[in-house]
Design an enzyme around this catalytic site. Sequence first.
Site, PDB file in Angstrom:
ATOM      1  N   LYS A   1      17.663  19.522  49.329  1.00 40.49           N
ATOM      2  CA  LYS A   1      16.929  20.232  48.281  1.00 40.49           C
ATOM      3  C   LYS A   1      17.824  21.199  47.514  1.00 40.49           C
ATOM      4  O   LYS A   1      17.628  21.403  46.311  1.00 40.49           O
ATOM      5  CB  LYS A   1      15.714  20.956  48.865  1.00 40.49           C
ATOM      6  CG  LYS A   1      14.611  19.998  49.273  1.00 40.49           C
ATOM      7  CD  LYS A   1      13.249  20.652  49.357  1.00 40.49           C
ATOM      8  CE  LYS A   1      12.180  19.573  49.519  1.00 40.49           C
ATOM      9  NZ  LYS A   1      10.846  20.089  49.776  1.00 40.49           N
TER      10      LYS A   1
ATOM     11  N   LYS B   1      12.859   8.537  50.158  1.00 38.58           N
ATOM     12  CA  LYS B   1      11.494   8.869  50.586  1.00 38.58           C
ATOM     13  C   LYS B   1      10.559   9.013  49.375  1.00 38.58           C
ATOM     14  O   LYS B   1      10.972   9.530  48.333  1.00 38.58           O
ATOM     15  CB  LYS B   1      11.602  10.194  51.355  1.00 38.58           C
ATOM     16  CG  LYS B   1      10.335  10.822  51.812  1.00 38.58           C
ATOM     17  CD  LYS B   1      10.649  12.134  52.524  1.00 38.58           C
ATOM     18  CE  LYS B   1      10.404  13.302  51.596  1.00 38.58           C
ATOM     19  NZ  LYS B   1       9.345  14.216  51.999  1.00 38.58           N
TER      20      LYS B   1
ATOM     21  N   LYS C   1       6.879  14.122  46.177  1.00 35.50           N
ATOM     22  CA  LYS C   1       6.129  14.748  45.077  1.00 35.50           C
ATOM     23  C   LYS C   1       7.041  15.090  43.918  1.00 35.50           C
ATOM     24  O   LYS C   1       6.632  15.081  42.770  1.00 35.50           O
ATOM     25  CB  LYS C   1       5.519  16.069  45.554  1.00 35.50           C
ATOM     26  CG  LYS C   1       4.539  15.987  46.686  1.00 35.50           C
ATOM     27  CD  LYS C   1       3.851  17.341  46.805  1.00 35.50           C
ATOM     28  CE  LYS C   1       3.162  17.530  48.139  1.00 35.50           C
ATOM     29  NZ  LYS C   1       4.034  18.169  49.134  1.00 35.50           N
TER      30      LYS C   1
HETATM   31  N1  AQP Z   1       7.290   9.826  52.185  1.00 39.00           N
HETATM   32  C1  AQP Z   1       6.628  10.320  53.226  1.00 39.00           C
HETATM   33  N2  AQP Z   1       6.249   9.515  54.248  1.00 39.00           N
HETATM   34  C2  AQP Z   1       5.551   9.997  55.311  1.00 39.00           C
HETATM   35  N3  AQP Z   1       5.196  11.300  55.424  1.00 39.00           N
HETATM   36  C3  AQP Z   1       5.557  12.128  54.431  1.00 39.00           C
HETATM   37  N4  AQP Z   1       5.362  13.448  54.236  1.00 39.00           N
HETATM   38  C4  AQP Z   1       5.923  13.820  53.061  1.00 39.00           C
HETATM   39  N5  AQP Z   1       6.500  12.761  52.467  1.00 39.00           N
HETATM   40  C5  AQP Z   1       6.285  11.702  53.296  1.00 39.00           C
HETATM   41  C6  AQP Z   1       4.639  14.308  55.175  1.00 39.00           C
HETATM   42  O1  AQP Z   1       3.579  14.945  54.462  1.00 39.00           O
HETATM   43  C7  AQP Z   1       3.374  16.241  55.035  1.00 39.00           C
HETATM   44  C8  AQP Z   1       3.327  17.265  53.942  1.00 39.00           C
HETATM   45  O2  AQP Z   1       4.572  17.288  53.262  1.00 39.00           O
HETATM   46  P1  AQP Z   1       4.978  18.558  52.424  1.00 39.00           P
HETATM   47  O3  AQP Z   1       3.913  18.903  51.476  1.00 39.00           O
HETATM   48  O4  AQP Z   1       5.332  19.659  53.362  1.00 39.00           O
HETATM   49  O5  AQP Z   1       6.217  18.120  51.591  1.00 39.00           O
HETATM   50  P2  AQP Z   1       7.599  17.439  51.955  1.00 39.00           P
HETATM   51  O6  AQP Z   1       7.696  16.991  53.359  1.00 39.00           O
HETATM   52  O7  AQP Z   1       8.681  18.319  51.476  1.00 39.00           O
HETATM   53  O8  AQP Z   1       7.553  16.129  51.106  1.00 39.00           O
HETATM   54  P3  AQP Z   1       7.159  15.784  49.665  1.00 39.00           P
HETATM   55  O9  AQP Z   1       5.689  15.527  49.599  1.00 39.00           O
HETATM   56  O10 AQP Z   1       8.000  14.672  49.269  1.00 39.00           O
HETATM   57  O11 AQP Z   1       7.456  17.040  48.754  1.00 39.00           O
HETATM   58  P4  AQP Z   1       8.791  17.393  47.969  1.00 39.00           P
HETATM   59  O12 AQP Z   1       9.013  16.358  46.916  1.00 39.00           O
HETATM   60  O13 AQP Z   1       8.419  18.728  47.344  1.00 39.00           O
HETATM   61  O14 AQP Z   1       9.898  17.458  48.940  1.00 39.00           O
HETATM   62  C9  AQP Z   1       4.496  16.484  56.034  1.00 39.00           C
HETATM   63  O15 AQP Z   1       4.015  16.256  57.339  1.00 39.00           O
HETATM   64  C10 AQP Z   1       5.516  15.447  55.669  1.00 39.00           C
HETATM   65  O16 AQP Z   1       6.276  15.038  56.783  1.00 39.00           O
END
Ligand code: AQP
Length: 344
Positions: free
Chosen positions: A114, A206, A209
């Site tokens: 990040k 992955k 968002k």
């Molecule tokens: N691609 C994924 N596959 C399976 N699980 C996923 N999670 C996130 N992406 C995947 C799981 O969703 C929960 C909430 O995630 P978060 O809101 O804490 O965000 P994150 O893990 O940083 O992932 P994002 O959604 O992709 O956000 P950004 O783009 O901001 O980094 C967690 O349990 C996570 O494991």
Amino acid sequence: MAFKERVFSGVQPTGNLHLGNYLGAITKFVALQERYDCIYCVVDLHAITVWQDPSELPRATREVTAAFLACGIDPKKQIIFNQSQVAEHAELAWVFNCVSRMGWLNRMTQFKEKAGKDRENASVGLYVYPNLMAADILVYRATHVPVGEDQKQHLELSRDIAQKFNNDFGASIKAHGYGEAFFPQPEPLIQGPATRVMSLRDGSKKMSKSEPSDYSRINLTDDADTIAQKIRKAKTDPEPLPGEEKDLQPRPEADNLVGIYAALKGSSKADVLREFGGGQFSTFKTALVDLSVAKLGPIGSEMKKLVQDPVYIDSVLADGSQRAQALAAETMKAVKDIVGFVRR
Ligand code: AQP
């Protein structure tokens, strides 16, 4: 010491809730409420580790809450709240900042990804994010944490922090009557065929968002036509689907779509290949569109309905925050005694 079994997990209100969040985390949240006391948190303090537009954040917070409700989490039986309403998360995180080691944080791959090349310009919050995550879990002395595969390393760090706190303050923990260990070792629950859902455009990344291309993910609020279009355009390879799971390994895009289908259906990749192995992607994609629309359509509609009623959503968060705070305050009182802070 035996700890009361309790589930905690969180989702960041950073926009574009997607199929990865749903399959990796939220479906597990729903299933676990049958067996455990559960606390599900919209982690807005985590969200601001990268810039969030203050005029957008309340909407995103309510949208994640709406997703929890639309997927079937019962806010009366379980606790749903947003992190910033319970100050004990930040308070315990400070104590953990002093327990956790720089060397541990330096190994965190999510920070490296990040922060990117411009690490000097990343927020301090982004760096200590895993310490706050440990506090989120341990302020409730939670024993089980359902997360996607990407959070495994942070969970391991939470376990290390719990262990080090228990060791460093061992004598004081005992002297205050808490036995050998004050914090449990929280167990990650990372199971099933879709613990790491990948981008629809690139099977090595992955689903996320923050990925600029909306075609890389299926959002929970996408309508049927958009879901169909995104799945039809999803990257695949020219080969037919294999009959055996081991043959998916060198084919990340095929593996991803098969995993998504299996998770949505509640079956396994092997079952999916028994049904579709040897066939063309186009046939499989049509079935995947139908299944995705059937599963996600009602959730998206319910979310859209719920966000129209922010007064109701805010009342769920206020009620959950009060109940969460009662639990967190108990832990913080004990932590203050254990650490040696004079308190009222
Ligand atoms: N691609 C994924 N596959 C399976 N699980 C996923 N999670 C996130 N992406 C995947 C799981 O969703 C929960 C909430 O995630 P978060 O809101 O804490 O965000 P994150 O893990 O940083 O992932 P994002 O959604 O992709 O956000 P950004 O783009 O901001 O980094 C967690 O349990 C996570 O494991």
